[in-house]
Design a protein around this motif. Structure first.
Motif, PDB file in Angstrom:
ATOM      1  N   UNK A  11      -2.207   7.219  10.137  1.00  0.00           N
ATOM      2  CA  UNK A  11      -2.388   7.196   8.684  1.00  0.00           C
ATOM      3  C   UNK A  11      -2.083   8.567   8.102  1.00  0.00           C
ATOM      4  N   UNK A  12      -2.568   9.608   8.750  1.00  0.00           N
ATOM      5  CA  UNK A  12      -2.292  10.977   8.277  1.00  0.00           C
ATOM      6  C   UNK A  12      -0.788  11.251   8.290  1.00  0.00           C
ATOM      7  N   UNK A  13      -0.134  10.909   9.386  1.00  0.00           N
ATOM      8  CA  UNK A  13       1.310  11.136   9.495  1.00  0.00           C
ATOM      9  C   UNK A  13       2.062  10.384   8.411  1.00  0.00           C
ATOM     10  N   UNK A  14       1.657   9.154   8.175  1.00  0.00           N
ATOM     11  CA  UNK A  14       2.308   8.331   7.149  1.00  0.00           C
ATOM     12  C   UNK A  14       2.150   8.970   5.776  1.00  0.00           C
ATOM     13  N   UNK A  15       0.916   9.365   5.433  1.00  0.00           N
ATOM     14  CA  UNK A  15       0.683   9.945   4.112  1.00  0.00           C
ATOM     15  C   UNK A  15       1.415  11.281   3.952  1.00  0.00           C
ATOM     16  N   UNK A  16       1.442  12.090   4.997  1.00  0.00           N
ATOM     17  CA  UNK A  16       2.144  13.375   4.927  1.00  0.00           C
ATOM     18  C   UNK A  16       3.636  13.179   4.699  1.00  0.00           C
ATOM     19  N   UNK A  17       4.173  12.062   5.127  1.00  0.00           N
ATOM     20  CA  UNK A  17       5.605  11.800   5.002  1.00  0.00           C
ATOM     21  C   UNK A  17       5.987  11.252   3.629  1.00  0.00           C
ATOM     22  N   UNK A  18       5.027  11.000   2.769  1.00  0.00           N
ATOM     23  CA  UNK A  18       5.302  10.427   1.456  1.00  0.00           C
ATOM     24  C   UNK A  18       5.649  11.497   0.435  1.00  0.00           C
ATOM     25  N   UNK A  23      -0.127   6.236  -3.444  1.00  0.00           N
ATOM     26  CA  UNK A  23       0.311   5.285  -2.435  1.00  0.00           C
ATOM     27  C   UNK A  23      -0.652   4.114  -2.451  1.00  0.00           C
ATOM     28  N   UNK A  24      -0.205   2.968  -2.948  1.00  0.00           N
ATOM     29  CA  UNK A  24      -1.028   1.759  -2.971  1.00  0.00           C
ATOM     30  C   UNK A  24      -0.875   1.041  -1.635  1.00  0.00           C
ATOM     31  N   UNK A  25      -1.994   0.682  -1.023  1.00  0.00           N
ATOM     32  CA  UNK A  25      -1.957  -0.008   0.269  1.00  0.00           C
ATOM     33  C   UNK A  25      -3.041  -1.072   0.334  1.00  0.00           C
ATOM     34  N   UNK A  26      -2.774  -2.108   1.111  1.00  0.00           N
ATOM     35  CA  UNK A  26      -3.801  -3.101   1.407  1.00  0.00           C
ATOM     36  C   UNK A  26      -4.444  -2.717   2.731  1.00  0.00           C
ATOM     37  N   UNK A  27      -5.613  -3.270   2.987  1.00  0.00           N
ATOM     38  CA  UNK A  27      -6.278  -3.004   4.257  1.00  0.00           C
ATOM     39  C   UNK A  27      -5.395  -3.498   5.408  1.00  0.00           C
ATOM     40  N   UNK A  28      -4.719  -4.630   5.181  1.00  0.00           N
ATOM     41  CA  UNK A  28      -3.834  -5.186   6.214  1.00  0.00           C
ATOM     42  C   UNK A  28      -2.681  -4.231   6.524  1.00  0.00           C
ATOM     43  N   UNK A  29      -2.114  -3.595   5.509  1.00  0.00           N
ATOM     44  CA  UNK A  29      -1.037  -2.630   5.735  1.00  0.00           C
ATOM     45  C   UNK A  29      -1.538  -1.431   6.542  1.00  0.00           C
ATOM     46  N   UNK A  30      -2.757  -1.001   6.257  1.00  0.00           N
ATOM     47  CA  UNK A  30      -3.336   0.114   7.015  1.00  0.00           C
ATOM     48  C   UNK A  30      -3.525  -0.307   8.469  1.00  0.00           C
ATOM     49  N   UNK A  31      -4.000  -1.523   8.695  1.00  0.00           N
ATOM     50  CA  UNK A  31      -4.193  -2.020  10.059  1.00  0.00           C
ATOM     51  C   UNK A  31      -2.865  -2.114  10.809  1.00  0.00           C
ATOM     52  N   UNK A  32      -1.816  -2.542  10.129  1.00  0.00           N
ATOM     53  CA  UNK A  32      -0.486  -2.584  10.768  1.00  0.00           C
ATOM     54  C   UNK A  32      -0.021  -1.184  11.130  1.00  0.00           C
ATOM     55  N   UNK A  33      -0.241  -0.253  10.238  1.00  0.00           N
ATOM     56  CA  UNK A  33       0.148   1.130  10.473  1.00  0.00           C
ATOM     57  C   UNK A  33      -0.609   1.709  11.677  1.00  0.00           C
ATOM     58  N   UNK A  34      -1.899   1.413  11.757  1.00  0.00           N
ATOM     59  CA  UNK A  34      -2.739   1.933  12.838  1.00  0.00           C
ATOM     60  C   UNK A  34      -2.589   1.138  14.131  1.00  0.00           C
ATOM     61  N   UNK A  35      -1.997  -0.053  14.011  1.00  0.00           N
ATOM     62  CA  UNK A  35      -1.860  -0.976  15.143  1.00  0.00           C
ATOM     63  C   UNK A  35      -3.218  -1.336  15.731  1.00  0.00           C
ATOM     64  N   UNK A  91       3.874   9.456  -9.672  1.00  0.00           N
ATOM     65  CA  UNK A  91       4.720   8.337  -9.291  1.00  0.00           C
ATOM     66  C   UNK A  91       3.960   7.459  -8.316  1.00  0.00           C
ATOM     67  N   UNK A  92       4.438   6.248  -8.073  1.00  0.00           N
ATOM     68  CA  UNK A  92       3.767   5.369  -7.129  1.00  0.00           C
ATOM     69  C   UNK A  92       4.723   4.976  -6.035  1.00  0.00           C
ATOM     70  N   UNK A  93       4.159   4.634  -4.897  1.00  0.00           N
ATOM     71  CA  UNK A  93       4.956   4.178  -3.768  1.00  0.00           C
ATOM     72  C   UNK A  93       4.220   3.039  -3.101  1.00  0.00           C
ATOM     73  N   UNK A  94       4.946   2.222  -2.417  1.00  0.00           N
ATOM     74  CA  UNK A  94       4.347   1.140  -1.648  1.00  0.00           C
ATOM     75  C   UNK A  94       4.414   1.468  -0.178  1.00  0.00           C
ATOM     76  N   UNK A  95       3.851   0.607   0.628  1.00  0.00           N
ATOM     77  CA  UNK A  95       3.837   0.789   2.069  1.00  0.00           C
ATOM     78  C   UNK A  95       5.258   0.837   2.602  1.00  0.00           C
ATOM     79  N   UNK A  96       5.550   1.798   3.467  1.00  0.00           N
ATOM     80  CA  UNK A  96       6.859   1.867   4.112  1.00  0.00           C
ATOM     81  C   UNK A  96       7.820   2.848   3.487  1.00  0.00           C
ATOM     82  N   UNK A  97       7.517   3.424   2.330  1.00  0.00           N
ATOM     83  CA  UNK A  97       8.431   4.378   1.711  1.00  0.00           C
ATOM     84  C   UNK A  97       8.194   5.758   2.308  1.00  0.00           C
ATOM     85  N   UNK A  98       9.236   6.408   2.770  1.00  0.00           N
ATOM     86  CA  UNK A  98       9.122   7.707   3.432  1.00  0.00           C
ATOM     87  C   UNK A  98       9.507   8.833   2.485  1.00  0.00           C
TER      88      UNK A  98
END
Length: 150
Positions: A11-18, A23-35, A91-98
């Protein structure tokens, strides 16, 4: 030797890359990111608070320079907002934007930082590293050797 990554480090790596500030996220997106699944405590607002002593995941988003806002427990979604940025000019971003930039957040300092500047002045030639008691310095040199403090 490689640094060990914690359970929530992705999660930290993902947020640092934005490059976006929100960054709007669902709990499910966070779970996918964390595996992995989020803990059962995800259903409590306190889990998503920005208190660094709260839980290990909080430390990760804070270390990335973000805080949680607009936490919707029932809808299982939230927004990570870059610390120090107001909601109207982001600005806003969704899950997956680097990120395409190396954005860094300047460190926050306590409001009293620097308030005593100029209040204390030292006489020329004063060495603050010199022991105040030469007898003590001699004693420590005899006991531990002159190079023990280096």
């Amino acid at each position: 030797m490689e640094a060990q990554m914690g359970k929530y480090s992705p999660l930290r790596s993902y947020l640092e890359a934005q490059d976006k500030n929100r960054i709007a996220m669902t709990f499910e997106e966070i779970e996918r990111l964390l595996e992995t699944r989020l803990p059962a405590s995800k259903k409590y607002p306190a889990w998503w608070s920005n208190n660094p002593s709260n839980n290990p995941m909080t430390k990760e988003w804070l270390a990335a320079g973000f805080q949680t806002e607009e936490v919707d427990i029932a809808g299982e979604r939230l927004t990570f907002t870059r610390i120090g940025v107001s909601g109207s000019d982001v600005g806003t971003a969704g899950f997956g934007e680097k990120s395409q930039s190396d954005y860094t957040v300047p460190p926050k300092r306590h409001p009293l930082f620097g308030r005593l500047k100029g209040v204390i002045t030292l006489a020329p030639g004063v060495d603050l590293t010199e022991p105040p008691d030469t007898d003590l310095a001699d004693y420590l040199d005899r006991k531990y050797g002159p190079e023990a403090g280096n």
